[in-house]
Design a protein around this motif. Structure first.
Motif, PDB file in Angstrom:
ATOM      1  N   THR A 160      57.858  37.484  43.864  1.00 42.25           N
ATOM      2  CA  THR A 160      59.172  37.204  43.409  1.00 42.25           C
ATOM      3  C   THR A 160      59.599  35.816  43.186  1.00 42.25           C
ATOM      4  O   THR A 160      60.041  35.319  42.300  1.00 42.25           O
ATOM      5  N   ARG A 168      50.621  41.840  48.162  1.00 38.78           N
ATOM      6  CA  ARG A 168      52.196  41.365  47.631  1.00 38.78           C
ATOM      7  C   ARG A 168      53.246  41.908  48.421  1.00 38.78           C
ATOM      8  O   ARG A 168      53.636  42.935  48.659  1.00 38.78           O
ATOM      9  N   GLU A 222      46.322  36.302  40.145  1.00 38.28           N
ATOM     10  CA  GLU A 222      45.465  37.488  39.694  1.00 38.28           C
ATOM     11  C   GLU A 222      44.134  37.177  39.882  1.00 38.28           C
ATOM     12  O   GLU A 222      43.588  36.306  39.830  1.00 38.28           O
ATOM     13  N   ARG A 278      60.992  46.906  46.875  1.00 30.17           N
ATOM     14  CA  ARG A 278      60.912  46.270  48.140  1.00 30.17           C
ATOM     15  C   ARG A 278      62.123  47.011  49.109  1.00 30.17           C
ATOM     16  O   ARG A 278      61.379  47.208  50.083  1.00 30.17           O
ATOM     17  N   LYS A 293      42.596  39.733  46.672  1.00 29.25           N
ATOM     18  CA  LYS A 293      43.318  40.180  47.817  1.00 29.25           C
ATOM     19  C   LYS A 293      42.969  41.608  48.217  1.00 29.25           C
ATOM     20  O   LYS A 293      43.031  41.822  49.294  1.00 29.25           O
ATOM     21  N   ASN A 343      47.323  44.206  33.318  1.00 32.66           N
ATOM     22  CA  ASN A 343      48.658  44.599  33.201  1.00 32.66           C
ATOM     23  C   ASN A 343      49.645  43.692  32.387  1.00 32.66           C
ATOM     24  O   ASN A 343      49.229  42.668  32.149  1.00 32.66           O
ATOM     25  N   ARG A 354      56.674  50.895  39.565  1.00 30.64           N
ATOM     26  CA  ARG A 354      55.434  50.305  39.242  1.00 30.64           C
ATOM     27  C   ARG A 354      55.150  50.362  37.955  1.00 30.64           C
ATOM     28  O   ARG A 354      54.843  49.268  37.144  1.00 30.64           O
ATOM     29  N   PHE A 377      51.765  41.470  33.324  1.00 33.62           N
ATOM     30  CA  PHE A 377      51.849  40.143  33.609  1.00 33.62           C
ATOM     31  C   PHE A 377      50.607  39.178  33.285  1.00 33.62           C
ATOM     32  O   PHE A 377      50.595  38.108  32.734  1.00 33.62           O
ATOM     33  N   TYR A 408      56.506  33.931  40.857  1.00 40.90           N
ATOM     34  CA  TYR A 408      56.631  34.437  39.470  1.00 40.90           C
ATOM     35  C   TYR A 408      58.041  34.542  38.842  1.00 40.90           C
ATOM     36  O   TYR A 408      58.184  33.744  37.655  1.00 40.90           O
ATOM     37  N   GLN A 409      58.820  35.354  39.185  1.00 40.85           N
ATOM     38  CA  GLN A 409      60.270  35.642  38.885  1.00 40.85           C
ATOM     39  C   GLN A 409      61.005  34.135  38.798  1.00 40.85           C
ATOM     40  O   GLN A 409      61.707  33.702  38.037  1.00 40.85           O
ATOM     41  N   LEU A 450      54.618  47.276  34.980  1.00 37.56           N
ATOM     42  CA  LEU A 450      53.332  46.930  34.716  1.00 37.56           C
ATOM     43  C   LEU A 450      52.915  47.326  33.599  1.00 37.56           C
ATOM     44  O   LEU A 450      51.881  46.775  33.123  1.00 37.56           O
ATOM     45  N   PHE A 465      61.962  44.931  40.983  1.00 39.24           N
ATOM     46  CA  PHE A 465      60.788  44.318  41.983  1.00 39.24           C
ATOM     47  C   PHE A 465      61.708  44.562  43.492  1.00 39.24           C
ATOM     48  O   PHE A 465      61.198  44.907  44.442  1.00 39.24           O
TER      49      PHE A 465
HETATM   50  P1  TYD Z   1      48.635  44.452  40.731  1.00 42.76           P
HETATM   51  O1  TYD Z   1      47.918  45.152  39.912  1.00 42.76           O
HETATM   52  O2  TYD Z   1      49.051  44.972  41.819  1.00 42.76           O
HETATM   53  O3  TYD Z   1      48.206  43.010  40.531  1.00 42.76           O
HETATM   54  P2  TYD Z   1      47.087  42.252  41.568  1.00 42.76           P
HETATM   55  O4  TYD Z   1      46.017  43.037  41.686  1.00 42.76           O
HETATM   56  O5  TYD Z   1      47.062  40.685  41.053  1.00 42.76           O
HETATM   57  O6  TYD Z   1      48.018  41.822  42.972  1.00 42.76           O
HETATM   58  O7  TYD Z   1      49.954  44.018  39.753  1.00 42.76           O
HETATM   59  C1  TYD Z   1      51.138  43.518  40.290  1.00 42.76           C
HETATM   60  C2  TYD Z   1      51.899  42.697  39.303  1.00 42.76           C
HETATM   61  O8  TYD Z   1      53.291  42.538  39.233  1.00 42.76           O
HETATM   62  C3  TYD Z   1      51.130  41.100  39.516  1.00 42.76           C
HETATM   63  O9  TYD Z   1      50.773  40.782  37.980  1.00 42.76           O
HETATM   64  C4  TYD Z   1      52.319  40.380  39.803  1.00 42.76           C
HETATM   65  C5  TYD Z   1      53.411  41.214  39.479  1.00 42.76           C
HETATM   66  N1  TYD Z   1      54.669  40.901  40.210  1.00 42.76           N
HETATM   67  C6  TYD Z   1      55.693  40.216  40.212  1.00 42.76           C
HETATM   68  O10 TYD Z   1      55.793  39.630  38.942  1.00 42.76           O
HETATM   69  N2  TYD Z   1      56.762  39.906  41.013  1.00 42.76           N
HETATM   70  C7  TYD Z   1      56.606  40.667  41.929  1.00 42.76           C
HETATM   71  O11 TYD Z   1      57.702  40.462  42.961  1.00 42.76           O
HETATM   72  C8  TYD Z   1      55.429  41.688  42.318  1.00 42.76           C
HETATM   73  C9  TYD Z   1      55.748  42.352  43.657  1.00 42.76           C
HETATM   74  C10 TYD Z   1      54.710  41.614  41.588  1.00 42.76           C
END
Ligand code: TYD
Length: 204
Positions: A101, A96, A12, A74, A16, A150, A50, A152, A104-105, A54, A70
């Protein structure tokens, strides 16, 4: 000109999104056709899912439910944006994709990187990005936008460092496709670093 699918991954607040904009501009200056997109999102359906993913309470769904949502995003993103983009010779840059995935997951939530690879394969088959740049940065150095936290980011520091380890693991497991890039530096320094990787790996 040939189409490419390039993904940008990492923790985070690592910069990016800023970099993708800049890289898109630099590639357009070189006369490439470029599409920028993101996950979760990228399509109308994806943007709706989304918000479900989030917003709200940290515990509102289980890690597996998250992984399935997710993955659904995709698949829709692939069908409607990525595949047509590549077929029309665009360079598709995604903020991303599958590796979040896995990290994180799969790793941070403990579902298993291998299991998440299997889930990806069921949904997307053998399709993979041509190149993945993973922004490597210690969570304590990241510059997240704290006004828009968010679901996460609410999971806390322990979660963020597990996520970083997850990305490092994913990079190790996929040395051909993934480049782990130090993302400390000025915006210009980092974008030069990325342009060099694009040139070395894909000749762009
Ligand atoms: P986003 O605001 O796009 O975060 P960032 O700016 O950090 O890219 O939010 C996407 C959030 O979703 C981010 O915290 C990560 C999470 N995420 C997952 O946990 N698994 C996934 O497969 C994806 C695509 C995102």
């Amino acid at each position: 000109m040939k189409g490419y699918f390039i993904t940008f991954e990492g923790g985070e607040g690592v910069g990016k999104t800023t970099q993708i904009k800049l890289i898109a501009e630099k590639l357009r200056q070189k006369e490439y056709n470029v599409i920028t997109t993101r996950e979760p999102g990228g399509t109308q359906l994806g943007e709706k899912i989304r918000s479900i993913l989030l917003e709200g309470d940290v515990n509102k769904m289980s890690p597996m439910t998250e992984a399935l949502l997710f993955t659904a995003v995709r698949r829709d993103h692939y069908e409607k944006v990525i595949k047509p983009g590549i077929e029309n010779n665009f360079i598709v840059l995604s903020d991303r994709y599958m590796d979040t995935t896995l990290a994180y997951q799969g790793y941070a939530h403990g579902l298993g990187i291998n299991n998440m690879e299997d889930l990806y394969k069921i949904a997307l088959g053998d399709f993979k990005p041509d190149l993945t740049i993973i922004f490597d940065m210690d969570p304590s150095k990241s510059h997240g936008n704290l006004t828009e936290i968010n679901r996460f980011e609410k999971m806390g520091n322990d979660w963020l460092s597990k996520g970083l380890n997850g990305f490092r693991q994913v990079a190790k497991l996929n040395p051909g496709r993934c480049v782990l890039m130090d993302s400390i530096g000025t915006i210009d320094e980092v974008s030069e670093r990325i342009m060099k990787i694009l040139n070395d790996k894909l000749g762009l």
